[in-house]
Design an enzyme around this catalytic site. Structure first.
Site, PDB file in Angstrom:
ATOM      1  N   GLY A   5       0.294  -5.127  -7.312  1.00 13.86           N
ATOM      2  CA  GLY A   5      -0.880  -5.549  -6.476  1.00 13.86           C
ATOM      3  C   GLY A   5      -0.612  -4.630  -5.435  1.00 13.86           C
ATOM      4  O   GLY A   5      -1.577  -4.708  -4.682  1.00 13.86           O
ATOM      5  N   ASP A  42      14.261 -10.251  -4.041  1.00 15.34           N
ATOM      6  CA  ASP A  42      13.479 -10.270  -5.226  1.00 15.34           C
ATOM      7  C   ASP A  42      14.467  -9.782  -6.520  1.00 15.34           C
ATOM      8  O   ASP A  42      14.088  -9.295  -7.331  1.00 15.34           O
ATOM      9  CB  ASP A  42      12.170  -9.471  -5.008  1.00 15.34           C
ATOM     10  CG  ASP A  42      11.227 -10.018  -6.130  1.00 15.34           C
ATOM     11  OD1 ASP A  42      11.099 -11.285  -6.560  1.00 15.34           O
ATOM     12  OD2 ASP A  42      10.377  -8.916  -6.555  1.00 15.34           O
TER      13      ASP A  42
END
Length: 529
Positions: free
Chosen positions: A35, A148
């Protein structure tokens, strides 16, 4: 701007940069798209080495705040020099193209490994957990929170190491609020693995990464994440309000101490978790010293220069990942019933995770499988040799563990077990049966090995259509059934029912009680076939 810069910017806007040159880097091919960035395999011309070049997408390159964050965080991550962290070499901008040059890691990420191989053995899970914890400890020492941690960002390398990847969400503790950007779908992490404080948008410290590592470890051991739901929001809320199912009930074969460690990592309140990754490592060391594995090295960062040198081996076979991923479902369908049992749990976890994480950050893009080396190099320790074999999963790799470390009974015996599984998966029943027979005739207190051998023998005989012989072996297995791990237990359950059907026999009350205990959702009333 020069004509070449105009051409480069236009090409960046339109798509693939493969074949182009950015300064010292020649972009060989695109490895993946996310993305926020595209990732290319590139050659650094001055040093004649392969690197991974992450290129910021052109639409984000016009956002000054995001570009500033992109460069600042990459520089912070570049300070993390550690064997278990993917290294960043350079952050720069050439011809309006923003990029990060980083270490190229041929291998699979943990999620891919589980999808292809199933759940790792507890010993291997400990090796992975230990090395990720060591990486997080180094990040914490530099004041950096990853934010993350998930299986996609845990790389299993060709040399038998574990490396934490993609500090793209990493944040330096103490940053001002003005840098808290969330462009390109980067919400705060991935909902399946978020800490409760991440969900609430609170300030984060290294204990948030410990929680995410706990979720990752739970997934690695149980075959699924502790919380599931139809939407990202539904999963995120559970991190706040729902206690995870106890791991020891999902996997009764796991060491209780390992289950306690995982659940401490998953505590809702940061104050109830391990204060630092170093404290986590101390408990892992104590568990290993208690007879769970090999001796623990004196240093936390225990990969030698000789082991690191293996990273110089690179492979063009990495480009096959896309086709492998696309055909994974077809491969699963083609497997015989017993193989589908082995693959179903990991594949289901993969698909569920993909569905819930849809719309969040893209997984780590350098997720390419490496080819197997022609010869298996000798590692310095039995556990690193075992981890290398777990990655390669070849006969030579497993035999290397037994050959190089014959006196290390824990790892050499575990390697022989994995070799038996490999023969079984390859439908090489003769060689599989030979190994299972060796385990079945083991004497002494190691009854789990005898149980493994008897169970494997029953499985092979049933697959060969020798149902009566298989049934007789299962009678000998009865007093040892509780010594089986979950993988073999499921195989035995399948074989038992297959034998009963083939022999037109009813299920005994004793076996039905065991089936009900082991697989309550699949058990049938006693006396039925």
């Amino acid at each position: 701007m020069s004509d070449s810069a105009d051409d480069s910017a236009a090409l960046h806007q339109n798509g693939d940069l493969s074949g182009r040159q950015l300064g010292d880097y020649r972009l060989v091919r695109r490895l993946g798209r996310g993305g926020m960035a595209d990732v290319y395999l590139a050659e650094q011309l001055s040093l004649r080495r392969q690197i991974a070049l992450k290129v910021l997408k052109s639409d984000l390159a016009h956002d000054e705040n995001y570009v500033k964050r992109f460069h600042m965080e990459a520089r912070a991550a570049a300070s993390l020099v550690h064997a278990n962290i993917v290294q960043i070499h350079e952050v720069g901008r050439i011809d309006e193209v923003h990029f990060i040059a980083q270490e190229y890691v041929p291998g699979m990420n943990l999620k891919e490994w589980m999808t292809r191989r199933g759940l790792p053995e507890p010993k291997m899970a400990m090796l992975i957990l230990r090395q990720v914890a060591a990486a997080l400890q180094r990040a914490a020492e530099q004041g950096i929170v990853h934010r993350d941690i998930k299986p996609e960002n845990v790389m299993l390398t060709q040399s038998g190491e574990v490396k934490v990847a993609d500090f793209g969400l990493a944040r330096v503790m103490g940053e001002g609020p003005g840098m808290n950007v969330t462009q390109a779908g980067v919400t705060m992490g991935t909902p399946l693995y978020m800490s409760p404080e991440q969900v609430e948008g609170k300030p984060l410290d290294p204990r948030s990464d410990i929680y995410s590592l706990g979720v990752t470890c739970y997934h690695m051991l149980a075959g699924e994440t502790p919380f599931k739901g139809e939407t990202a929001l539904g999963v995120a809320v559970q991190h706040l309000n729902v206690q995870p199912p106890r791991l020891e009930k999902v996997r009764p074969d796991l060491p209780p101490g390992l289950c306690r460690i995982v659940h401490k990592m998953l505590a809702k309140s940061p104050g109830d978790r391990y204060p630092t990754a170093r404290d986590l490592l101390k408990d892992l060391r104590a568990l290993q010293a208690d007879g769970f594995g090999d001796a623990w090295p004196d240093e936390l960062h225990d990969w030698s220069p000789a082991e690191l040198s293996a990273l110089n081996s690179r492979s063009e076979a990495t480009q096959r990942l896309d086709s492998l991923m696309k055909t994974e479902a077809l491969v699963l369908k083609r497997q015989p019933q017993w193989k589908r049992y082995l693959l179903f749990g990991a594949a289901a976890a993969f698909l569920l995770g993909a569905a819930i994480a849809f719309g969040t950050r893209e997984p780590f893009l350098l997720s390419q499988p490496a080819t197997h080396p022609a010869a298996v190099e000798k590692k310095e320790t039995a556990e690193s040799q075992f981890l290398l074999a777990s990655f390669l999963n070849t006969e030579d790799a497993w035999r290397a563990v037994m050959s190089y470390f014959p006196k290390d009974k824990k790892y050499s015996t575990a390697a022989k077990q994995q070799l038996a599984w490999l023969f079984l998966e390859q439908d090489d029943y003769a060689r599989a049966l030979q190994l299972f027979d060796e385990f079945a005739h083991m004497d002494g207190v190691e009854t789990q090995y005898r149980a493994f051998g008897l169970a494997g023998r029953a499985v092979v005989l049933s697959l060969q259509g020798k149902y009566d012989q298989s049934a007789r072996v299962l009678i000998d297995l009865v007093p040892l059934r509780d010594k089986l791990d979950s993988k073999m237990s499921r195989m035995v359950a399948s074989v038992y029912r297959k034998n009963q059907t083939a022999l037109n026999q009813k299920t005994s009350d004793e076996w039905e009680q065991w089936l009900q205990k082991s697989f309550p959702s699949e058990a049938r009333p006693a006396g039925t076939t």
